[in-house]
Write an enzyme that holds these catalytic residues in place. Structure first.
Site, PDB file in Angstrom:
ATOM      1  N   GLU A   1      -6.870   9.081  18.333  1.00 46.72           N
ATOM      2  CA  GLU A   1      -7.034   7.649  18.584  1.00 46.72           C
ATOM      3  C   GLU A   1      -6.966   7.364  20.092  1.00 46.72           C
ATOM      4  OE1 GLU A   1      -4.331   3.610  17.965  1.00 46.72           O
ATOM      5  OE2 GLU A   1      -3.843   5.427  16.857  1.00 46.72           O
TER       6      GLU A   1
ATOM      7  N   ASP B   1      -1.667   7.187  16.024  1.00 44.13           N
ATOM      8  CA  ASP B   1      -0.291   6.759  16.277  1.00 44.13           C
ATOM      9  C   ASP B   1       0.452   6.552  14.970  1.00 44.13           C
ATOM     10  OD1 ASP B   1      -0.888   6.797  18.947  1.00 44.13           O
ATOM     11  OD2 ASP B   1      -1.107   4.638  19.171  1.00 44.13           O
TER      12      ASP B   1
ATOM     13  N   ASP C   1       2.260   4.097  14.149  1.00 42.55           N
ATOM     14  CA  ASP C   1       2.506   2.681  13.864  1.00 42.55           C
ATOM     15  C   ASP C   1       1.442   2.130  12.919  1.00 42.55           C
ATOM     16  OD1 ASP C   1       0.275   2.508  15.448  1.00 42.55           O
ATOM     17  OD2 ASP C   1       1.300   1.630  17.174  1.00 42.55           O
TER      18      ASP C   1
ATOM     19  N   ASP D   1      -1.154   0.155  13.451  1.00 42.73           N
ATOM     20  CA  ASP D   1      -2.535   0.297  13.936  1.00 42.73           C
ATOM     21  C   ASP D   1      -3.050   1.711  13.690  1.00 42.73           C
ATOM     22  OD1 ASP D   1      -3.063  -2.247  14.740  1.00 42.73           O
ATOM     23  OD2 ASP D   1      -2.491  -1.941  16.835  1.00 42.73           O
TER      24      ASP D   1
END
Length: 635
Positions: free
Chosen positions: A425, A498, A500, A502
């Site tokens: 990403e 990641d 998280d 997102d």
């Protein structure tokens, strides 16, 4: 060591089932666990299928690991078998290949059955910590208990007369066999509703004591109602109003209902004697053959093919949603899990039943037929355009290494071997990964932003997206009609985003792309998800890495106050030092990878359609139903 007869083991009775459960229920994962319930349920369904039962009730008890299935059928026989001296109930539950479904001379107790292997009930008994069988028949009620496949009581007869007939089987799964013993209420509920669709008129009840819910299913229109539900679940918009459906019975029965939609994929659910055949088989082959012949004959007879258009069987079936259910006397399934039908004669049976019926329907409904043919011609033209675009990308990737995407940092090893492609990403994370990787075996491809949601995208739109086009080129295996798994340039494809919310979203978008357009890579076990840390926890001189909040709590509890912990939360992979990224996420010796697998094809398809499809109401419903489960939301 000498290899002699003394090294040979002979497993008695149900020992083989406990020793090798995967041979009988497909494994001890969630799918195998639920297969236990299906085996008992199928026996009750067989009673209903043959006109002996009108109601079935499945109860998930409060503990979550115990299931009861009750029916108002004839009840398992309790008299003694002349050959063995055992009661019929004990035979069915303790002996493999014992039951009343083997007779095929016209005098058997079951004309059609989903349990012809005769091992289902005994297998469930063998893999249960405890099993209790209750039988009502001949005005009496009987009870017998078992543990791990062996009787723990004799056949006990209840005092006094009893009304009605039927069988109730209650079993608790053995935790020494199954690592996870909790049944999923939604999975059980979905299967029960499917049973009610396939056996119209039968009343099917679900009692969920875990959540305090009850549900009753009864569908007098059978698979016609089922088709309507599948269309709603998939948010598939039909291109014609009236669905095509027919039933034909000539000793054996074929039921079919189908409708063409605006979707770009084909979705067929097939069943044999009420058993889901997720892997298809001869009945699906007969369906596809009969469908293609009928539509081609109609198009050719009415000369509807435009000049320059070549219609393929894929064009004819694009957007098709259908339910196929056959009932036959002697089904030959592939394996005990019964996910594929092998009877070669069934192909001709379904083909011969479908082709004339569909041709007649098309001729009698010319306006509907014209809509269907127009949709097929449009599919043919779109497929030709996609094929050209796909071939172009495939040629580019095969020409030489210089045509690979500029942002790809390829590995130096020449063969596929242990090579890995990390899809990362963003450029920042890509930079850390490039510096921290094993250059010989690990390639890095950074993607910018959130990629296209491909749930409802056709192949041309996918290939027009630069990020996905670069990914296809880097992998080298092509896509769509040009897909060739042997040309995949890497041993593993690893999604690295990641930790998280997102990052989870980006991973979900990529999983949608692989599931809808490169599913063979998932089936072949090539696609993985990396698990990078979200937290760094320093306790004294020790450093721990936590993948999520639950992991963080576990580490702190294990530390048990040895020293004051220092906790830091990563904002993203880009802020990790290359050495840290290597140690936690890239190093094969210390990292954690999750292999992407499809345990339940139908459930996966439904969830993907709900969460990634165009209909926002499905996502809203999903959120509202699970809102209480979210303790902390990462925004």
């Amino acid at each position: 060591m000498a290899y002699t007869a003394n090294q040979l083991d002979v497993l008695q009775g149900l020992e083989a089932v406990r020793k090798r459960p995967g041979m009988y229920i497909g494994g001890v994962s969630s799918a195998g666990l639920h297969h236990m319930a299906w085996e008992v349920l199928d026996n009750s369904v067989d009673e209903a299928m043959n006109g002996h039962a009108t109601e079935i009730t499945l109860t998930l008890h409060k503990t979550g690991d115990t299931v009861s299935v009750a029916d108002n059928g004839r009840g398992i026989p309790v008299d003694k078998n002349r050959k063995t001296g055992k009661t019929g109930l004990e035979l069915v539950l303790t002996e493999l290949h014992a039951g009343g479904k083997f007779q095929n001379d016209g005098e058997g107790n079951y004309k059609t059955s989903g349990g012809l292997h005769g091992v289902g009930a005994s297998v469930v008994n063998a893999l249960s910590k405890k099993l209790t069988a209750q039988v009502k028949r001949d005005g009496n009620e009987y009870k017998m208990e078992f543990a791990k496949g062996k009787p723990t009581t004799k056949l006990l007869k209840k005092k006094g007369a009893t009304r009605g007939t039927g069988t109730t089987i209650t079993f608790t799964v053995d935790p020494t066999i199954f690592p996870k013993t909790q049944f999923n209420p939604e999975t059980l509920k979905g299967r029960l509703e499917t049973v009610s669709f396939l056996h119209k008129g039968v009343k099917v009840n679900f009692v969920d004591e875990v959540n305090g819910n009850k549900a009753t299913f009864q569908h007098h229109n059978g698979i016609a109602d089922y088709l309507n539900q599948v269309l709603k679940e998939r948010n598939a918009r039909p291109i014609h109003d009236a669905a095509f459906g027919f039933e034909k019975e000539n000793g054996e029965r074929v039921e079919l209902v189908l409708q063409w939609t605006e979707s770009t994929d084909e979705h067929i659910r097939s069943y044999v004697n009420g058993i889901t055949t997720a892997a298809g088989g001869s009945h699906e082959n007969g369906f596809r053959a009969g469908l293609t012949k009928a539509v081609r004959n109609y198009i050719d007879t009415h000369k509807l093919t435009p000049r320059g258009v070549k219609i393929t069987h894929d064009d004819i079936r694009e957007g098709l949603v259908g339910i196929l259910s056959v009932f036959i006397a002697d089904p030959q399934f592939q394996g005990q899990t019964k996910d594929r039908l092998n009877n070669p004669e069934v192909q001709a049976m379904v083909d011969g039943a479908l082709r004339p019926a569909l041709e007649q329907w098309l001729n009698n409904n010319s306006s509907v037929a014209e809509q269907i043919v127009a949709r097929i011609i449009a599919a043919s033209r779109a497929r030709a355009a996609s094929r050209a675009a796909s071939a172009s990308i495939s040629r580019k990737s095969a020409t030489n290494k210089l045509t690979l995407p500029g942002k790809l940092s390829d590995c130096s090893s020449s063969g596929r071997g242990d090579s890995e492609l990390f899809i990362v990403e963003g450029d920042s994370a890509g930079g850390s990964a490039k510096m921290g990787r094993d250059r010989a075996h690990q390639a890095i491809l950074p993607l910018r932003g959130k990629v296209l949601n491909t749930e409802s995208a056709n192949l041309k739109k996918v290939l027009d997206n630069k990020e996905l086009s670069d990914l296809v080129t880097a992998m080298g295996c092509g896509i769509g009609p040009a897909f060739d798994a042997s040309k995949l340039r890497y041993q593993r494809i690893i999604l690295l985003a990641d930790a998280d919310s997102d990052g989870h979203h980006i991973t979900t978008l990529l999983l949608t792309f692989f599931y809808r357009h490169l599913k063979p890579l998932i089936d072949d076990g090539r696609v993985y998800i990396a698990v990078p840390p979200l937290f760094r926890i320093d306790i004294g001189k020790e450093t721990h890495w936590a993948a999520d909040e639950e992991d963080r709590i576990r580490i702190l509890e294990e530390a048990n106050g040895r020293a004051k912990p220092e906790i830091s939360r990563f904002k993203g992979l880009g802020e990790m030092m290359p050495k840290v990224l290597w140690e936690t996420t890239l190093n094969p010796k210390t990292r954690k990878l999750l292999r992407v697998e499809i345990a339940d094809q139908l459930e996966t398809d439904r969830v993907m359609s709900d969460l990634m499809g165009k209909d926002p109401s499905a996502r809203f419903r999903f959120i509202m139903e699970r809102a209480e489960d979210a303790e902390e939301i990462d925004v």
